[in-house]
Scaffold this motif. Sequence first.
Motif, PDB file in Angstrom:
ATOM      1  N   LYS A   1       0.821  -1.206   0.000  1.00 51.51           N
ATOM      2  CA  LYS A   1       0.000   0.000   0.000  1.00 51.51           C
ATOM      3  C   LYS A   1       0.865   1.271   0.000  1.00 51.51           C
ATOM      4  CE  LYS A   1      -4.093  -1.999   2.159  1.00 51.51           C
ATOM      5  NZ  LYS A   1      -5.069  -1.926   3.263  1.00 51.51           N
ATOM      6  N   SER A   2       2.184   1.081  -0.006  1.00 51.57           N
ATOM      7  CA  SER A   2       3.095   2.220  -0.034  1.00 51.57           C
ATOM      8  C   SER A   2       4.324   1.849  -0.862  1.00 51.57           C
ATOM      9  CB  SER A   2       3.517   2.607   1.387  1.00 51.57           C
ATOM     10  OG  SER A   2       4.299   1.580   1.978  1.00 51.57           O
ATOM     11  N   GLU A   3       5.075   2.867  -1.248  1.00 57.33           N
ATOM     12  CA  GLU A   3       6.279   2.642  -2.040  1.00 57.33           C
ATOM     13  C   GLU A   3       7.306   1.830  -1.258  1.00 57.33           C
ATOM     14  OE1 GLU A   3       8.253   2.891  -5.597  1.00 57.33           O
ATOM     15  OE2 GLU A   3       6.266   3.707  -5.128  1.00 57.33           O
ATOM     16  N   LYS A   4       7.371   2.066   0.061  1.00 52.53           N
ATOM     17  CA  LYS A   4       8.305   1.319   0.916  1.00 52.53           C
ATOM     18  C   LYS A   4       7.967  -0.165   0.931  1.00 52.53           C
ATOM     19  CE  LYS A   4      10.002   1.159   5.688  1.00 52.53           C
ATOM     20  NZ  LYS A   4       9.849   1.714   7.055  1.00 52.53           N
ATOM     21  N   ASP A   5       6.664  -0.478   1.088  1.00 52.52           N
ATOM     22  CA  ASP A   5       6.238  -1.878   1.069  1.00 52.52           C
ATOM     23  C   ASP A   5       6.529  -2.521  -0.276  1.00 52.52           C
ATOM     24  OD1 ASP A   5       5.345  -1.784   3.641  1.00 52.52           O
ATOM     25  OD2 ASP A   5       3.240  -1.457   3.142  1.00 52.52           O
TER      26      ASP A   5
END
Length: 533
Positions: free
Chosen positions: A37-41
Amino acid sequence: MYLHIRKKKNPSGSISVQIIDRKNRGYKVIETIGCAKSEKDLNLFLELANIRLKELRKELYPHLFDFAEEEKKEKEIEFISLSNDELVPIGDELIFGRMFEELGCKKLKRLLKNKYEIFKNLVVSRILYPGSKLYFLDYMFYFKNKEIDKNIVYRFLDTLYDEKIKLKIEKCVYESTIKKVGGRLIVCFYDVTTLHFESESEDDLRIIGFSKEGKLNRPQIQLGLFTTTEGYPLSYDVYEGNKFEGHTLKENLENFQRKFNLDNDIKPIVVADRGMLNKDNLNFLEKNGYTYIIGAKIKNLSNEIKEYIANLNFQSDNQTYEIYLDENNHIVQTKKLAKYRLILSYSIQRMKKDRYLREKHLNKLKLQIKNSPNLTKEKLKSPYKKYLNLENSNDCNITFKLNEEKINLDEKLDGIKGYLTNDFKLSHNEIITHYTNLHFIEEAFRISKTDLRIRPIYHRLEDRIKAHILVSFVAYAIYRDFTLKIKKHNIKITRKILRDLIKHIFAIKTDNKLLPLKLSNVQQQIYDALFEN
Protein backbone atom coordinates in the motif's frame (compact mmCIF):
# COMPACT_ATOMS: atom_id res chain seq x y z
CA MET A 1 7.66 -22.58 -18.28
CA TYR A 2 8.75 -18.98 -17.62
CA LEU A 3 8.80 -17.62 -14.09
CA HIS A 4 8.79 -13.88 -13.55
CA ILE A 5 7.62 -11.18 -11.13
CA ARG A 6 4.39 -9.31 -11.71
CA LYS A 7 3.08 -6.14 -10.06
CA LYS A 8 -0.72 -6.32 -10.17
CA LYS A 9 -2.86 -3.28 -9.37
CA ASN A 10 -5.90 -4.09 -7.23
CA PRO A 11 -9.27 -2.27 -7.20
CA SER A 12 -8.46 -0.97 -3.71
CA GLY A 13 -5.38 0.85 -5.05
CA SER A 14 -2.86 -1.55 -3.51
CA ILE A 15 -0.33 -3.50 -5.57
CA SER A 16 0.10 -7.28 -5.28
CA VAL A 17 3.61 -8.59 -5.90
CA GLN A 18 3.34 -12.06 -7.41
CA ILE A 19 5.55 -14.70 -8.96
CA ILE A 20 3.75 -16.04 -12.02
CA ASP A 21 4.41 -18.68 -14.65
CA ARG A 22 3.48 -18.37 -18.30
CA LYS A 23 2.06 -21.60 -19.64
CA ASN A 24 -0.14 -22.47 -22.63
CA ARG A 25 -0.59 -18.78 -23.50
CA GLY A 26 -1.91 -18.10 -20.01
CA TYR A 27 -0.62 -17.09 -16.61
CA LYS A 28 -0.66 -19.03 -13.35
CA VAL A 29 0.08 -17.41 -9.99
CA ILE A 30 2.78 -19.52 -8.31
CA GLU A 31 3.09 -17.43 -5.15
CA THR A 32 1.88 -14.08 -3.81
CA ILE A 33 4.64 -12.33 -1.88
CA GLY A 34 2.57 -9.53 -0.40
CA CYS A 35 0.14 -6.67 -0.96
CA ALA A 36 1.78 -3.21 -0.93
CA LYS A 37 0.00 0.00 0.00
CA SER A 38 3.10 2.22 -0.03
CA GLU A 39 6.28 2.64 -2.04
CA LYS A 40 8.30 1.32 0.92
CA ASP A 41 6.24 -1.88 1.07
CA LEU A 42 6.49 -2.30 -2.70
CA ASN A 43 10.30 -2.10 -2.70
CA LEU A 44 10.46 -4.56 0.20
CA PHE A 45 8.20 -7.09 -1.53
CA LEU A 46 10.11 -6.76 -4.81
CA GLU A 47 13.33 -7.53 -2.94
CA LEU A 48 11.72 -10.60 -1.35
CA ALA A 49 10.24 -11.63 -4.70
CA ASN A 50 13.67 -11.63 -6.37
CA ILE A 51 15.05 -13.86 -3.60
CA ARG A 52 12.08 -16.21 -3.84
CA LEU A 53 12.26 -16.26 -7.65
CA LYS A 54 15.81 -17.62 -7.52
CA GLU A 55 14.74 -20.29 -5.02
CA LEU A 56 11.80 -21.37 -7.19
CA ARG A 57 13.95 -21.55 -10.31
CA LYS A 58 16.36 -23.84 -8.49
CA GLU A 59 13.46 -26.01 -7.31
CA LEU A 60 11.92 -26.25 -10.78
CA TYR A 61 15.22 -26.43 -12.67
CA PRO A 62 17.53 -28.35 -10.31
CA HIS A 63 20.86 -27.81 -12.09
CA LEU A 64 23.77 -27.16 -9.77
CA PHE A 65 25.46 -24.60 -12.05
CA ASP A 66 22.47 -23.17 -13.89
CA PHE A 67 23.59 -19.58 -14.53
CA ALA A 68 21.65 -17.08 -16.53
CA GLU A 69 24.58 -15.93 -18.63
CA GLU A 70 26.48 -18.35 -20.84
CA GLU A 71 29.92 -17.00 -19.96
CA LYS A 72 29.38 -17.71 -16.25
CA LYS A 73 29.19 -21.43 -16.99
CA GLU A 74 32.87 -21.45 -17.88
CA LYS A 75 33.95 -19.86 -14.62
CA GLU A 76 34.79 -21.92 -11.59
CA ILE A 77 32.85 -21.43 -8.40
CA GLU A 78 34.99 -19.88 -5.70
CA PHE A 79 34.16 -21.02 -2.20
CA ILE A 80 35.23 -19.02 0.82
CA SER A 81 36.82 -20.74 3.81
CA LEU A 82 33.67 -20.53 5.94
CA SER A 83 32.02 -23.97 5.94
CA ASN A 84 28.30 -24.69 5.97
CA ASP A 85 29.00 -26.86 9.01
CA GLU A 86 29.89 -23.67 10.87
CA LEU A 87 26.51 -22.08 10.09
CA VAL A 88 23.81 -23.06 12.54
CA PRO A 89 20.10 -22.13 12.03
CA ILE A 90 18.90 -20.37 15.18
CA GLY A 91 15.63 -18.81 13.98
CA ASP A 92 13.53 -21.57 15.52
CA GLU A 93 14.97 -20.99 18.99
CA LEU A 94 15.39 -17.22 18.65
CA ILE A 95 11.75 -16.65 17.67
CA PHE A 96 9.47 -19.56 18.53
CA GLY A 97 11.64 -20.96 21.33
CA ARG A 98 11.44 -17.60 23.06
CA MET A 99 7.68 -17.35 22.46
CA PHE A 100 7.30 -20.83 23.98
CA GLU A 101 9.09 -19.68 27.12
CA GLU A 102 6.94 -16.54 27.26
CA LEU A 103 3.82 -18.72 27.58
CA GLY A 104 4.87 -18.90 31.22
CA CYS A 105 4.80 -22.67 31.72
CA LYS A 106 7.52 -22.69 34.38
CA LYS A 107 5.71 -25.31 36.44
CA LEU A 108 5.89 -27.60 33.44
CA LYS A 109 9.68 -27.81 33.75
CA ARG A 110 9.37 -29.41 37.17
CA LEU A 111 6.64 -31.73 35.93
CA LEU A 112 8.37 -32.94 32.74
CA LYS A 113 11.92 -32.70 34.17
CA ASN A 114 14.49 -33.79 31.57
CA LYS A 115 11.75 -34.31 28.94
CA TYR A 116 10.86 -30.59 28.94
CA GLU A 117 13.27 -29.83 26.08
CA ILE A 118 11.81 -32.65 23.98
CA PHE A 119 8.33 -31.19 24.45
CA LYS A 120 9.55 -27.69 23.59
CA ASN A 121 11.32 -28.92 20.45
CA LEU A 122 8.23 -30.91 19.38
CA VAL A 123 6.14 -27.72 19.64
CA VAL A 124 8.65 -25.50 17.80
CA SER A 125 9.24 -28.05 15.03
CA ARG A 126 5.46 -28.34 14.55
CA ILE A 127 5.46 -24.63 13.63
CA LEU A 128 8.57 -24.41 11.43
CA TYR A 129 9.12 -27.98 10.25
CA PRO A 130 5.73 -29.75 10.52
CA GLY A 131 5.73 -33.44 9.73
CA SER A 132 5.80 -36.89 11.28
CA LYS A 133 7.70 -37.71 14.47
CA LEU A 134 10.35 -39.44 12.34
CA TYR A 135 10.78 -36.15 10.49
CA PHE A 136 11.15 -34.51 13.91
CA LEU A 137 14.12 -36.81 14.61
CA ASP A 138 15.73 -35.65 11.35
CA TYR A 139 15.07 -32.04 12.36
CA MET A 140 16.83 -32.60 15.70
CA PHE A 141 19.79 -34.35 14.04
CA TYR A 142 20.42 -31.93 11.16
CA PHE A 143 19.43 -28.61 12.76
CA LYS A 144 20.10 -29.20 16.46
CA ASN A 145 22.97 -31.67 16.07
CA LYS A 146 21.23 -33.99 18.54
CA GLU A 147 20.66 -37.65 17.85
CA ILE A 148 17.56 -38.94 19.67
CA ASP A 149 16.36 -42.52 19.64
CA LYS A 150 12.82 -42.70 18.22
CA ASN A 151 11.73 -44.91 21.12
CA ILE A 152 12.55 -42.12 23.58
CA VAL A 153 10.18 -39.80 21.69
CA TYR A 154 7.42 -42.40 21.49
CA ARG A 155 7.74 -43.31 25.16
CA PHE A 156 7.54 -39.61 26.00
CA LEU A 157 4.34 -39.28 23.95
CA ASP A 158 2.89 -42.26 25.84
CA THR A 159 3.25 -40.33 29.12
CA LEU A 160 2.53 -36.78 27.86
CA TYR A 161 -1.25 -37.14 27.78
CA ASP A 162 -1.44 -37.81 31.49
CA GLU A 163 -4.47 -35.85 32.80
CA LYS A 164 -2.31 -33.95 35.29
CA ILE A 165 0.17 -32.86 32.60
CA LYS A 166 -2.57 -32.01 30.08
CA LEU A 167 -4.36 -29.87 32.68
CA LYS A 168 -1.15 -28.00 33.54
CA ILE A 169 -0.48 -27.29 29.87
CA GLU A 170 -4.07 -26.21 29.18
CA LYS A 171 -4.06 -23.93 32.23
CA CYS A 172 -0.79 -22.40 31.05
CA VAL A 173 -2.27 -21.66 27.60
CA TYR A 174 -5.58 -20.47 29.13
CA GLU A 175 -3.89 -18.03 31.53
CA SER A 176 -1.66 -16.71 28.73
CA THR A 177 -4.72 -16.18 26.52
CA ILE A 178 -6.67 -14.38 29.28
CA LYS A 179 -3.77 -11.92 29.70
CA LYS A 180 -3.80 -11.23 25.95
CA VAL A 181 -7.55 -10.43 25.93
CA GLY A 182 -7.34 -7.95 28.79
CA GLY A 183 -7.69 -10.17 31.85
CA ARG A 184 -11.34 -11.14 31.40
CA LEU A 185 -13.10 -13.59 29.10
CA ILE A 186 -16.20 -11.85 27.70
CA VAL A 187 -17.13 -14.20 24.87
CA CYS A 188 -15.92 -17.60 23.66
CA PHE A 189 -16.51 -19.53 20.45
CA TYR A 190 -16.98 -23.27 20.06
CA ASP A 191 -16.82 -25.55 17.05
CA VAL A 192 -15.80 -29.06 16.04
CA THR A 193 -13.66 -30.30 13.16
CA THR A 194 -12.58 -33.74 11.95
CA LEU A 195 -8.99 -34.99 11.57
CA HIS A 196 -8.36 -38.04 9.41
CA PHE A 197 -5.70 -40.78 9.66
CA GLU A 198 -3.30 -42.14 7.10
CA SER A 199 -4.16 -45.69 8.19
CA GLU A 200 -7.46 -47.36 7.27
CA SER A 201 -7.70 -49.33 10.54
CA GLU A 202 -10.45 -48.44 13.04
CA ASP A 203 -10.66 -48.77 16.82
CA ASP A 204 -12.69 -47.24 19.66
CA LEU A 205 -11.37 -43.74 18.92
CA ARG A 206 -10.45 -43.83 15.23
CA ILE A 207 -13.81 -44.38 13.55
CA ILE A 208 -15.19 -43.58 10.11
CA GLY A 209 -17.85 -40.89 10.45
CA PHE A 210 -19.17 -37.76 8.77
CA SER A 211 -16.01 -36.06 7.49
CA LYS A 212 -15.79 -32.30 7.08
CA GLU A 213 -12.79 -32.84 4.81
CA GLY A 214 -14.45 -35.23 2.38
CA LYS A 215 -12.38 -38.23 3.58
CA LEU A 216 -15.33 -40.59 3.55
CA ASN A 217 -13.37 -43.84 3.73
CA ARG A 218 -10.81 -42.77 6.35
CA PRO A 219 -10.99 -43.25 10.12
CA GLN A 220 -11.07 -39.96 11.96
CA ILE A 221 -11.28 -38.27 15.33
CA GLN A 222 -13.14 -35.08 16.23
CA LEU A 223 -11.58 -32.03 17.85
CA GLY A 224 -13.79 -29.68 19.88
CA LEU A 225 -12.16 -26.29 20.43
CA PHE A 226 -12.92 -23.11 22.42
CA THR A 227 -11.32 -19.84 21.24
CA THR A 228 -11.54 -16.12 21.99
CA THR A 229 -12.66 -13.31 19.70
CA GLU A 230 -9.32 -13.09 17.89
CA GLY A 231 -8.83 -16.84 17.67
CA TYR A 232 -6.62 -17.35 20.75
CA PRO A 233 -7.15 -20.93 22.00
CA LEU A 234 -8.73 -21.62 25.41
CA SER A 235 -9.36 -25.34 25.73
CA TYR A 236 -10.04 -28.45 23.68
CA ASP A 237 -11.14 -32.08 23.86
CA VAL A 238 -10.84 -35.09 21.57
CA TYR A 239 -13.80 -37.31 20.62
CA GLU A 240 -14.37 -40.49 18.66
CA GLY A 241 -14.84 -40.05 14.93
CA ASN A 242 -18.53 -40.97 14.68
CA LYS A 243 -19.86 -38.90 17.60
CA PHE A 244 -22.57 -36.39 16.72
CA GLU A 245 -20.88 -33.00 17.03
CA GLY A 246 -23.92 -31.47 18.74
CA HIS A 247 -23.37 -33.84 21.68
CA THR A 248 -19.81 -32.61 22.31
CA LEU A 249 -20.66 -29.09 23.51
CA LYS A 250 -22.22 -30.05 26.84
CA GLU A 251 -19.35 -32.36 27.81
CA ASN A 252 -16.68 -29.94 26.62
CA LEU A 253 -18.28 -26.98 28.40
CA GLU A 254 -18.57 -28.97 31.65
CA ASN A 255 -14.85 -29.80 31.42
CA PHE A 256 -14.04 -26.18 30.54
CA GLN A 257 -16.00 -24.93 33.55
CA ARG A 258 -14.38 -27.47 35.90
CA LYS A 259 -10.80 -26.96 34.68
CA PHE A 260 -10.80 -23.18 34.99
CA ASN A 261 -13.22 -22.76 37.93
CA LEU A 262 -15.69 -20.54 36.09
CA ASP A 263 -18.31 -19.12 38.44
CA ASN A 264 -21.48 -17.25 37.50
CA ASP A 265 -19.72 -13.87 37.58
CA ILE A 266 -17.12 -14.73 34.93
CA LYS A 267 -19.00 -17.11 32.62
CA PRO A 268 -18.53 -15.96 29.03
CA ILE A 269 -21.13 -15.59 26.30
CA VAL A 270 -21.06 -18.81 24.24
CA VAL A 271 -21.21 -18.38 20.46
CA ALA A 272 -21.59 -21.40 18.20
CA ASP A 273 -22.98 -22.46 14.87
CA ARG A 274 -26.72 -23.09 14.86
CA GLY A 275 -26.21 -26.84 14.30
CA MET A 276 -24.20 -27.06 17.52
CA LEU A 277 -26.75 -25.54 19.88
CA ASN A 278 -29.68 -27.96 19.86
CA LYS A 279 -32.53 -27.90 22.38
CA ASP A 280 -30.70 -30.04 24.97
CA ASN A 281 -27.59 -27.86 24.74
CA LEU A 282 -29.62 -24.67 25.09
CA ASN A 283 -31.35 -26.07 28.19
CA PHE A 284 -27.94 -26.97 29.65
CA LEU A 285 -26.57 -23.47 28.97
CA GLU A 286 -29.58 -21.75 30.54
CA LYS A 287 -29.59 -24.04 33.56
CA ASN A 288 -25.90 -23.33 34.21
CA GLY A 289 -26.18 -19.55 33.87
CA TYR A 290 -24.67 -19.08 30.41
CA THR A 291 -25.81 -16.55 27.84
CA TYR A 292 -25.46 -17.54 24.20
CA ILE A 293 -25.78 -16.36 20.61
CA ILE A 294 -26.73 -18.71 17.78
CA GLY A 295 -27.58 -18.25 14.15
CA ALA A 296 -31.26 -18.66 13.28
CA LYS A 297 -32.14 -19.71 9.74
CA ILE A 298 -35.17 -17.55 9.04
CA LYS A 299 -36.76 -19.84 6.46
CA ASN A 300 -36.72 -22.77 8.93
CA LEU A 301 -38.63 -20.89 11.66
CA SER A 302 -42.31 -21.39 12.45
CA ASN A 303 -44.92 -20.00 10.06
CA GLU A 304 -46.05 -17.54 12.75
CA ILE A 305 -42.60 -15.95 12.94
CA LYS A 306 -41.99 -16.08 9.17
CA GLU A 307 -45.27 -14.31 8.42
CA TYR A 308 -44.50 -11.65 11.03
CA ILE A 309 -41.04 -11.05 9.52
CA ALA A 310 -42.48 -10.95 5.98
CA ASN A 311 -44.57 -7.94 6.97
CA LEU A 312 -41.61 -5.95 8.27
CA ASN A 313 -40.27 -3.17 6.10
CA PHE A 314 -36.56 -3.68 5.33
CA GLN A 315 -35.23 -0.99 3.01
CA SER A 316 -31.50 -0.46 3.57
CA ASP A 317 -28.29 -2.40 4.26
CA ASN A 318 -27.61 -3.38 7.89
CA GLN A 319 -31.11 -2.37 8.97
CA THR A 320 -32.13 -4.37 12.07
CA TYR A 321 -35.31 -5.38 13.88
CA GLU A 322 -35.90 -7.20 17.15
CA ILE A 323 -38.59 -9.76 18.00
CA TYR A 324 -39.33 -10.98 21.54
CA LEU A 325 -40.08 -14.70 21.98
CA ASP A 326 -41.40 -16.66 24.96
CA GLU A 327 -40.12 -20.08 26.10
CA ASN A 328 -42.28 -21.79 23.44
CA ASN A 329 -40.90 -19.55 20.69
CA HIS A 330 -44.14 -17.61 20.31
CA ILE A 331 -44.02 -13.89 19.64
CA VAL A 332 -44.70 -11.61 22.63
CA GLN A 333 -44.94 -7.83 22.62
CA THR A 334 -42.92 -6.85 25.70
CA LYS A 335 -39.44 -7.61 27.00
CA LYS A 336 -40.93 -8.53 30.38
CA LEU A 337 -42.72 -11.55 28.90
CA ALA A 338 -39.80 -12.59 26.69
CA LYS A 339 -37.23 -15.32 27.24
CA TYR A 340 -35.34 -14.87 23.96
CA ARG A 341 -34.48 -12.10 21.52
CA LEU A 342 -34.49 -12.71 17.77
CA ILE A 343 -32.35 -10.05 16.08
CA LEU A 344 -32.90 -9.58 12.34
CA SER A 345 -30.35 -8.03 9.99
CA TYR A 346 -30.88 -7.17 6.31
CA SER A 347 -28.36 -7.18 3.46
CA ILE A 348 -29.08 -6.21 -0.15
CA GLN A 349 -26.21 -8.40 -1.38
CA ARG A 350 -27.58 -11.39 0.56
CA MET A 351 -31.04 -10.69 -0.87
CA LYS A 352 -29.71 -10.82 -4.43
CA LYS A 353 -27.86 -14.06 -3.72
CA ASP A 354 -30.94 -15.73 -2.13
CA ARG A 355 -33.08 -14.71 -5.09
CA TYR A 356 -30.56 -15.87 -7.66
CA LEU A 357 -30.10 -19.30 -6.05
CA ARG A 358 -33.84 -19.90 -5.73
CA GLU A 359 -34.55 -18.98 -9.35
CA LYS A 360 -31.64 -21.11 -10.55
CA HIS A 361 -32.81 -24.23 -8.68
CA LEU A 362 -36.47 -23.69 -9.53
CA ASN A 363 -35.57 -23.67 -13.25
CA LYS A 364 -33.72 -26.96 -12.73
CA LEU A 365 -36.74 -28.42 -10.94
CA LYS A 366 -39.07 -27.41 -13.77
CA LEU A 367 -36.72 -29.05 -16.27
CA GLN A 368 -36.55 -32.27 -14.23
CA ILE A 369 -40.34 -32.45 -13.96
CA LYS A 370 -40.75 -31.84 -17.68
CA ASN A 371 -38.21 -34.48 -18.74
CA SER A 372 -39.16 -37.13 -16.12
CA PRO A 373 -42.93 -37.72 -16.00
CA ASN A 374 -42.56 -40.63 -13.53
CA LEU A 375 -40.45 -38.63 -11.08
CA THR A 376 -41.25 -38.92 -7.36
CA LYS A 377 -40.64 -36.25 -4.73
CA GLU A 378 -38.28 -38.59 -2.84
CA LYS A 379 -35.96 -38.80 -5.86
CA LEU A 380 -35.57 -35.04 -6.04
CA LYS A 381 -32.36 -34.04 -4.24
CA SER A 382 -32.90 -30.29 -4.44
CA PRO A 383 -33.52 -28.44 -1.14
CA TYR A 384 -36.05 -26.38 -3.09
CA LYS A 385 -38.45 -29.32 -3.59
CA LYS A 386 -40.41 -27.89 -0.65
CA TYR A 387 -41.99 -25.56 -3.22
CA LEU A 388 -43.64 -28.50 -5.02
CA ASN A 389 -47.19 -29.78 -4.46
CA LEU A 390 -48.46 -33.18 -5.58
CA GLU A 391 -51.74 -33.24 -7.51
CA ASN A 392 -53.89 -36.06 -8.93
CA SER A 393 -55.17 -35.54 -12.45
CA ASN A 394 -58.37 -37.02 -13.92
CA ASP A 395 -56.45 -39.87 -15.54
CA CYS A 396 -55.06 -40.91 -12.11
CA ASN A 397 -51.58 -39.63 -12.88
CA ILE A 398 -49.64 -37.71 -10.24
CA THR A 399 -48.36 -34.32 -11.33
CA PHE A 400 -46.19 -31.68 -9.71
CA LYS A 401 -47.19 -28.05 -9.33
CA LEU A 402 -45.22 -25.15 -7.91
CA ASN A 403 -46.60 -23.70 -4.68
CA GLU A 404 -46.56 -20.01 -5.54
CA GLU A 405 -47.69 -19.04 -2.02
CA LYS A 406 -44.56 -20.58 -0.45
CA ILE A 407 -42.33 -19.00 -3.09
CA ASN A 408 -43.83 -15.55 -2.49
CA LEU A 409 -43.40 -15.89 1.28
CA ASP A 410 -39.73 -16.86 0.92
CA GLU A 411 -39.16 -13.97 -1.48
CA LYS A 412 -40.19 -11.59 1.30
CA LEU A 413 -37.56 -13.20 3.58
CA ASP A 414 -34.67 -12.84 1.11
CA GLY A 415 -31.63 -11.05 2.53
CA ILE A 416 -32.68 -11.41 6.18
CA LYS A 417 -30.41 -13.18 8.68
CA GLY A 418 -31.42 -14.01 12.25
CA TYR A 419 -29.53 -14.24 15.55
CA LEU A 420 -31.14 -15.84 18.60
CA THR A 421 -29.91 -14.95 22.10
CA ASN A 422 -31.00 -15.06 25.74
CA ASP A 423 -28.91 -11.96 26.51
CA PHE A 424 -30.96 -8.77 27.02
CA LYS A 425 -28.03 -6.38 27.58
CA LEU A 426 -26.14 -6.52 24.29
CA SER A 427 -26.98 -4.13 21.46
CA HIS A 428 -27.97 -5.39 18.00
CA ASN A 429 -24.56 -4.50 16.61
CA GLU A 430 -22.72 -6.29 19.44
CA ILE A 431 -24.76 -9.47 18.92
CA ILE A 432 -24.17 -9.47 15.15
CA THR A 433 -20.45 -8.71 15.59
CA HIS A 434 -19.99 -11.53 18.12
CA TYR A 435 -21.63 -14.05 15.80
CA THR A 436 -19.67 -12.79 12.79
CA ASN A 437 -16.44 -13.35 14.75
CA LEU A 438 -17.21 -17.06 14.68
CA HIS A 439 -15.00 -17.14 11.59
CA PHE A 440 -11.94 -16.92 13.88
CA ILE A 441 -12.44 -20.50 15.08
CA GLU A 442 -12.83 -21.66 11.48
CA GLU A 443 -9.55 -19.88 10.75
CA ALA A 444 -7.97 -21.69 13.73
CA PHE A 445 -8.88 -25.05 12.20
CA ARG A 446 -7.66 -23.96 8.77
CA ILE A 447 -4.26 -22.79 10.10
CA SER A 448 -3.85 -25.99 12.15
CA LYS A 449 -4.53 -28.15 9.10
CA THR A 450 -2.44 -26.22 6.58
CA ASP A 451 0.43 -24.38 8.30
CA LEU A 452 0.85 -26.78 11.24
CA ARG A 453 -0.20 -29.90 9.27
CA ILE A 454 -2.00 -31.45 12.20
CA ARG A 455 -3.42 -34.02 9.84
CA PRO A 456 -3.22 -36.69 8.45
CA ILE A 457 -2.36 -38.36 11.74
CA TYR A 458 0.12 -41.25 11.54
CA HIS A 459 -0.15 -42.55 15.11
CA ARG A 460 -2.07 -45.69 16.05
CA LEU A 461 -2.12 -45.73 19.86
CA GLU A 462 -4.68 -43.52 21.63
CA ASP A 463 -2.22 -41.87 24.04
CA ARG A 464 0.10 -40.91 21.19
CA ILE A 465 -2.79 -39.56 19.11
CA LYS A 466 -3.92 -37.35 22.00
CA ALA A 467 -0.33 -36.30 22.73
CA HIS A 468 0.02 -35.23 19.09
CA ILE A 469 -3.11 -33.05 19.44
CA LEU A 470 -1.76 -31.57 22.70
CA VAL A 471 1.55 -30.61 21.03
CA SER A 472 -0.39 -29.08 18.11
CA PHE A 473 -2.63 -27.17 20.54
CA VAL A 474 0.37 -25.45 22.16
CA ALA A 475 1.97 -24.87 18.74
CA TYR A 476 -1.23 -23.17 17.55
CA ALA A 477 -1.34 -20.96 20.68
CA ILE A 478 2.17 -19.67 19.90
CA TYR A 479 1.58 -19.41 16.17
CA ARG A 480 -1.66 -17.46 16.62
CA ASP A 481 0.11 -14.94 18.83
CA PHE A 482 2.85 -14.72 16.20
CA THR A 483 0.44 -14.02 13.29
CA LEU A 484 -1.57 -11.42 15.23
CA LYS A 485 1.55 -9.49 16.29
CA ILE A 486 2.78 -9.50 12.69
CA LYS A 487 -0.61 -8.24 11.52
CA LYS A 488 -0.69 -5.57 14.25
CA HIS A 489 2.61 -4.15 12.94
CA ASN A 490 1.30 -4.11 9.37
CA ILE A 491 3.95 -6.51 8.01
CA LYS A 492 2.23 -7.70 4.84
CA ILE A 493 4.16 -10.87 4.06
CA THR A 494 2.58 -14.29 3.61
CA ARG A 495 2.88 -16.74 6.50
CA LYS A 496 4.93 -19.15 4.38
CA ILE A 497 7.51 -16.48 3.52
CA LEU A 498 7.62 -15.37 7.16
CA ARG A 499 8.49 -18.90 8.27
CA ASP A 500 11.12 -19.18 5.53
CA LEU A 501 12.70 -15.91 6.67
CA ILE A 502 12.89 -17.23 10.24
CA LYS A 503 14.44 -20.49 9.03
CA HIS A 504 17.20 -18.42 7.41
CA ILE A 505 18.40 -16.78 10.63
CA PHE A 506 21.89 -18.19 11.27
CA ALA A 507 24.77 -18.07 13.72
CA ILE A 508 28.44 -18.95 13.19
CA LYS A 509 29.73 -21.74 15.40
CA THR A 510 33.24 -21.05 16.65
CA ASP A 511 35.10 -22.31 19.74
CA ASN A 512 31.90 -23.94 21.03
CA LYS A 513 30.15 -20.57 20.88
CA LEU A 514 27.37 -19.34 18.64
CA LEU A 515 27.81 -15.87 17.17
CA PRO A 516 24.49 -14.75 15.62
CA LEU A 517 24.68 -13.09 12.23
CA LYS A 518 23.11 -9.67 11.86
CA LEU A 519 19.44 -9.88 10.92
CA SER A 520 18.30 -8.63 7.53
CA ASN A 521 15.98 -5.62 7.48
CA VAL A 522 12.90 -7.83 7.11
CA GLN A 523 14.04 -10.26 9.80
CA GLN A 524 14.66 -7.33 12.15
CA GLN A 525 11.14 -6.03 11.49
CA ILE A 526 9.75 -9.44 12.44
CA TYR A 527 11.86 -9.63 15.59
CA ASP A 528 10.91 -6.11 16.70
CA ALA A 529 7.21 -6.79 16.09
CA LEU A 530 7.29 -9.90 18.29
CA PHE A 531 9.45 -8.66 21.14
CA GLU A 532 8.89 -4.92 21.39
CA ASN A 533 9.39 -3.49 24.88
